[in-house]
Motif scaffolding. Structure first.
Motif, PDB file in Angstrom:
ATOM      1  N   LYS B 144     -35.435  45.271 -74.945  1.00 16.64           N
ATOM      2  CA  LYS B 144     -34.359  45.702 -73.880  1.00 16.64           C
ATOM      3  C   LYS B 144     -34.667  46.104 -72.218  1.00 16.64           C
ATOM      4  O   LYS B 144     -34.362  45.959 -71.701  1.00 16.64           O
ATOM      5  CB  LYS B 144     -33.552  46.664 -74.914  1.00 16.64           C
ATOM      6  N   GLY B 148     -35.280  44.988 -68.952  1.00 13.09           N
ATOM      7  CA  GLY B 148     -34.373  45.420 -68.076  1.00 13.09           C
ATOM      8  C   GLY B 148     -34.424  45.010 -66.149  1.00 13.09           C
ATOM      9  O   GLY B 148     -35.550  45.026 -65.982  1.00 13.09           O
ATOM     10  N   ASN B 168     -31.543  39.461 -64.174  1.00 18.22           N
ATOM     11  CA  ASN B 168     -30.974  40.425 -65.642  1.00 18.22           C
ATOM     12  C   ASN B 168     -31.339  39.302 -66.703  1.00 18.22           C
ATOM     13  O   ASN B 168     -30.723  38.858 -67.059  1.00 18.22           O
ATOM     14  CB  ASN B 168     -29.602  40.319 -64.858  1.00 18.22           C
ATOM     15  N   GLY B 171     -28.901  40.245 -68.868  1.00 20.36           N
ATOM     16  CA  GLY B 171     -26.965  39.824 -68.991  1.00 20.36           C
ATOM     17  C   GLY B 171     -26.840  38.540 -68.319  1.00 20.36           C
ATOM     18  O   GLY B 171     -25.848  38.820 -67.174  1.00 20.36           O
ATOM     19  N   PHE B 173     -26.131  34.715 -68.147  1.00 17.81           N
ATOM     20  CA  PHE B 173     -25.412  33.883 -68.922  1.00 17.81           C
ATOM     21  C   PHE B 173     -26.294  32.379 -69.051  1.00 17.81           C
ATOM     22  O   PHE B 173     -26.332  32.270 -70.427  1.00 17.81           O
ATOM     23  CB  PHE B 173     -24.393  32.996 -68.739  1.00 17.81           C
ATOM     24  N   ASP B 174     -26.908  31.957 -68.365  1.00 16.47           N
ATOM     25  CA  ASP B 174     -28.280  30.536 -68.285  1.00 16.47           C
ATOM     26  C   ASP B 174     -29.335  32.121 -69.273  1.00 16.47           C
ATOM     27  O   ASP B 174     -30.391  30.988 -69.817  1.00 16.47           O
ATOM     28  CB  ASP B 174     -28.794  30.392 -67.286  1.00 16.47           C
ATOM     29  N   GLN B 257     -25.140  42.011 -78.220  1.00 15.24           N
ATOM     30  CA  GLN B 257     -24.311  41.930 -78.663  1.00 15.24           C
ATOM     31  C   GLN B 257     -23.351  40.611 -78.520  1.00 15.24           C
ATOM     32  O   GLN B 257     -21.812  40.796 -78.501  1.00 15.24           O
ATOM     33  CB  GLN B 257     -23.186  43.163 -78.210  1.00 15.24           C
ATOM     34  N   GLY B 258     -23.782  39.683 -78.469  1.00 14.20           N
ATOM     35  CA  GLY B 258     -23.870  37.860 -77.925  1.00 14.20           C
ATOM     36  C   GLY B 258     -23.392  38.395 -76.710  1.00 14.20           C
ATOM     37  O   GLY B 258     -23.060  36.754 -76.283  1.00 14.20           O
ATOM     38  N   GLY B 259     -23.304  38.568 -75.933  1.00 15.58           N
ATOM     39  CA  GLY B 259     -22.974  38.714 -74.179  1.00 15.58           C
ATOM     40  C   GLY B 259     -23.721  38.474 -73.737  1.00 15.58           C
ATOM     41  O   GLY B 259     -25.206  37.978 -74.651  1.00 15.58           O
ATOM     42  N   PRO B 260     -23.956  37.658 -72.569  1.00 18.45           N
ATOM     43  CA  PRO B 260     -22.706  37.415 -72.198  1.00 18.45           C
ATOM     44  C   PRO B 260     -21.985  37.124 -72.349  1.00 18.45           C
ATOM     45  O   PRO B 260     -22.257  36.103 -72.203  1.00 18.45           O
ATOM     46  CB  PRO B 260     -23.332  37.644 -70.082  1.00 18.45           C
ATOM     47  N   GLY B 261     -20.544  37.792 -72.006  1.00 20.84           N
ATOM     48  CA  GLY B 261     -19.132  36.445 -72.787  1.00 20.84           C
ATOM     49  C   GLY B 261     -19.379  36.004 -74.104  1.00 20.84           C
ATOM     50  O   GLY B 261     -19.410  37.079 -74.536  1.00 20.84           O
ATOM     51  N   THR B 262     -20.127  34.903 -74.377  1.00 23.80           N
ATOM     52  CA  THR B 262     -20.997  34.166 -75.575  1.00 23.80           C
ATOM     53  C   THR B 262     -21.693  33.962 -75.857  1.00 23.80           C
ATOM     54  O   THR B 262     -22.097  32.570 -76.911  1.00 23.80           O
ATOM     55  CB  THR B 262     -19.567  33.794 -76.649  1.00 23.80           C
ATOM     56  N   TYR B 272     -20.311  39.327 -89.160  1.00 23.24           N
ATOM     57  CA  TYR B 272     -21.283  40.818 -89.132  1.00 23.24           C
ATOM     58  C   TYR B 272     -18.925  41.335 -88.786  1.00 23.24           C
ATOM     59  O   TYR B 272     -18.392  42.026 -89.007  1.00 23.24           O
ATOM     60  CB  TYR B 272     -21.736  41.532 -88.313  1.00 23.24           C
ATOM     61  N   ARG B 273     -18.981  40.473 -87.203  1.00 18.60           N
ATOM     62  CA  ARG B 273     -17.661  40.958 -86.662  1.00 18.60           C
ATOM     63  C   ARG B 273     -16.765  40.917 -87.912  1.00 18.60           C
ATOM     64  O   ARG B 273     -15.587  42.215 -87.884  1.00 18.60           O
ATOM     65  CB  ARG B 273     -17.180  40.200 -85.631  1.00 18.60           C
TER      66      ARG B 273
END
Lengths: 450, 311
Positions: B144, B148, B168, B171, B173-174, B257-262, B272-273
């Protein structure tokens, strides 16, 4: 061969037993309300130990410990054993823990359907109506606050019915923090309206500094800002009714679309921490604490200010865009329920009552937190920051502008809004699509309630 | 052909076993008695919960109030719910990163490190195996930082004038999913390499000598001797890394946590969720069962393939 037959035999014997152990409908059949018929203020003088599950760590922990010490002065025979875990851990395990007879007597629960609603419906937390009559909570706690803690015993309606939890005398709001050092260095006055805020951001950006310290790697990072800005557009009644599923308010009337539009505009203007999409929550908070960023939307009590910073930081509850008043998201910093398995509900209720009283509120202020339920408290000298928070809170009190956390509206709303905010900021969803996704989530949940 | 050989063998085997029959029966019971504590413990912590999960998966249940029988609808929604279908595609990408890449790199490093005497080879092995020893949480936290916006990766890119490539990583999406995948590659590589290097040293030297005598160069030698000799290790590496990709949770949860978005959700994350965050225990159980069946199927197929070639 012989060996094989034995194994098959053993399986033939054990399998049905195992199946019998497991194959029946899971979950208790006990639906509805658990209440104690005989309640009393006069608690036993025999030694009693209460187990309490809560999430207050670090500095917040001291506040709770001192409240417990205060209660023990009145009732030396009562011992309160705390189990402290972070919020996520408590929420993930709470439902199971409350099913255990040796589990907590008192626990912090979350408002909303998935925690308090489910627990009330499943009869795992006590219906507190009898204690409410006994201690007069309906009089001492404002109606807007009580509404956050009420469910019907079948769990189908929120914001009405019986009381299932009590607030602590400490509040948690979401609003705008600012760093006066940054503002003064650019000769900018503390903004009073959204218009002022945006003008200030333009100046800060032009000076090559960061207007908002913000990072959105974690999904729920953007929701504090979203709900805060929503409160500038939506009316308290519409937001409240939407969250409590009262009436038929469409999500488009809660101000969420305007809020998403505004925030996207800020992002496009470059007003957030550079590369904010890759910046973690804790790092953004750290930047704000170190002067890299003039503003930040945050929950009160979440920023650990040093004594020096208490002189240079401040808090704002911005008025609504149309000038009609002040609306803000706020609730008690923790709400407490009693396990229906507790052997000492009278003692537990006495402690819950202590947590709502003036001593506890004074303790909150002494530790630099916003009080709830009580005014005319002694303010500690030399905490200018807390004074601005109290001013913000008073403006909400005066306008009766409290709204519940928007994500209580459905069990999945926080996740949906978090996902949509990341999509919005990346330019992959429009504010309208964000609202549509939220409405879809809401409709799907409403369908399950029928 | 195979039918004939088995029909000849079977009576023989029975005849051999039939003689000490009484003894074997007693031994059978005794063996079971010795194994009983383990079987009971295993049954209690694995089999019972497994059966419970199967049972739960046919209900709609929030974990507290009475459950409602819904038949196979949880299983149907596993393959129709857009969020879950999307997460299955993500798993395919992760398999490429968690399994295929480390195996390819592992084979290359085994070919290089396995037989020749490379100076400081112990140090290389130690360095490459290190990620395997680290807890996944530590790995996730380290990466992480590396990924960064002001992290070492972007700093390095900027330093060599490739600032245009800086992203990023987590952060974006692609880029988020491939970035996550590379963390998995980094962790699994050491494991694959150690497995393959150990396998290579077990291949008899004669085979290599023979190959060399037949005029094989290093590349031909690799495909003719090393690769067939590593079949067993390949099966193990394949099974463990592919199921690892299917089960991917800790890395994803801590980094994005599965992001960004999905864009980085995995079935295990959704499990888990649904089990803990927004309790839908039936759906969570169904996801778990389907994942378990996938893992079992993969293990069976990989084993079958490697055994078939053996015979």
């Amino acid at each position: 061969m012989a060996k094989k037959r034995h194994v098959i035999g053993a399986i033939a014997v054990t399998l049905p037993i195992l199946l019998a152990l497991s194959a029946c409908a899971p979950g208790g059949s006990t639906a509805g309300t658990t209440t104690h018929s005989t309640v009393s203020k006069d608690i036993t003088s025999k030694p009693v130990t209460l187990n309490m599950l809560d999430f207050w760590q670090g500095g917040e922990s001291k506040w709770v410990d001192e409240a417990i010490a205060g209660f023990r002065k009145q009732h030396p025979n009562v011992t309160i054993k705390r189990t402290v875990q972070d919020w996520g851990q408590v929420m993930n395990t709470l439902n199971l823990r409350l099913a255990d007879a040796n589990g907590p007597d008192i626990a912090t629960v979350n408002n909303g359907w998935q925690s308090m609603g489910t627990l009330a419906q499943g009869g795992r937390i006590l219906n507190l109506d009898a204690y409410s009559d006994l201690y007069g909570w309906k009089k001492s706690i404002p109606a807007t606050m009580l509404r956050q803690l009420e469910f019907t015993s079948n769990g189908k309606e929120m914001g009405t019915g019986s009381l299932y939890a009590t607030p602590t005398a400490r509040s948690s709001l979401i609003g705008l923090y600012y760093n006066t050092t940054v503002l003064q260095s650019l000769h900018i006055a503390v903004p009073k309206t959204l218009g002022d805020l945006e003008k200030a951001c333009e100046k800060i950006k032009a000076a090559g500094k960061v207007p908002f310290a913000f990072g959105s790697v974690e999904k729920d990072s953007a929701t504090a800002m979203l709900f805060s800005v929503q409160d500038l557009y939506g009316s308290a009644k519409n937001i409240g009714d939407f969250v409590y599923s009262a009436g038929h308010i469409p999500m488009t009337k809660t101000g969420i679309t305007q809020a998403a539009t505004t925030i996207k505009k800020w992002a496009d203007n470059g007003w957030f921490t550079p590369n904010y999409q890759g910046v973690a929550y804790a790092d953004a908070l750290d930047k704000f604490m170190h002067g890299d960023g003039a503003f930040r939307f945050e929950y009160t009590g979440a920023i650990p200010f040093t004594d020096a910073q208490k002189q240079t930081y401040g808090y704002l509850q911005l008025p609504q865009v149309d000038g009609s008043g002040v609306v803000g998201t706020g609730s008690a910093s923790g709400v407490m329920s009693i396990s229906s398995k507790s052997k000492n509900p009278d003692v537990a209720a006495a402690f819950l009552n202590y947590l709502t009283n003036k001593q506890t509120a004074q303790l909150a202020v002494d530790h630099g937190y916003l009080p709830l339920l009580h005014s005319d408290l002694k303010k500690p000298a030399g905490n200018a920051e807390l004074a601005t928070e109290i001013t913000g809170q008073q403006s909400l009190d005066a306008n009766n502008g409290y709204v519940p956390y928007f994500d209580w509206s459905t069990p999945t709303m926080l996740d949906t809004m978090g996902t949509q905010m990341q999509l919005l900021l990346a330019g992959r969803a429009t504010p309208q699509q964000l609202t549509e996704a939220g409405q879809k989530d809401y409709d799907a949940f409403q369908a399950t309630r029928k | 052909m195979s039918l004939r050989t088995t029909s000849v063998r079977r009576p023989l085997a029975v005849a051999v076993r039939a003689a000490p029959r009484v003894r074997s029966r007693r031994r059978g019971w005794l063996g079971l008695a010795y194994a009983a504590p383990a079987i009971i413990a295993y049954g209690y912590v694995v089999i019972v919960p497994l059966l419970q999960s199967v049972n739960f998966s046919f209900y709609s249940w929030n974990g507290v109030t009475a459950a409602r029988w819904v038949g196979i609808s949880n299983y149907v929604s596993f393959f129709t719910d857009p969020a879950l279908v999307e997460s299955l595609w993500h798993v395919l990408v992760l398999i490429a990163f968690f399994s295929i890449l480390p195996i390819v790199f592992g084979l290359i490093s085994a070919a290089l490190l396995g037989r020749g005497r490379v100076r400081g080879q112990g140090v290389y092995r130690w360095l490459l195996f290190l990620p395997q020893v680290l807890t996944s949480v530590v790995v996730a936290v380290i990466w992480k930082r590396i990924y960064g916006p002001d992290g070492p990766l972007n700093a390095a890119l900027n330093a060599v004038g490739l600032g245009g490539l800086a992203h990023n990583w987590l952060g974006d999406f692609d880029w988020a999913l491939p970035s996550l995948g590379l963390i998995g590659t980094w962790t699994a590589l050491g494991f694959c390499m150690v497995l393959f290097v150990a396998g290579v040293t077990a291949i008899p030297d004669e085979l290599y000598e023979q190959a060399r005598m037949d005029g094989a160069g290093p590349v031909a030698e690799f495909f003719a001797v090393t690769l067939p000799g590593l079949r067993g290790q390949l099966a193990i590496a394949m099974t463990l890394t592919v199921t690892g990709a299917l089960r991917a949770f800790d890395l994803v949860w801590i980094t994005t946590q599965g992001g960004p978005g999905t864009s980085t959700t995995t079935p295990a994350l959704l499990l888990y969720r649904k089990a803990f965050l927004n309790p839908d225990v039936g759906m969570a159980a169904a996801i778990g069962i389907v994942l378990a069946i996938f893992c079992l199927a993969i293990a069976l197929v990989v084993n079958r393939l490697s055994e078939e070639r053996d015979s």
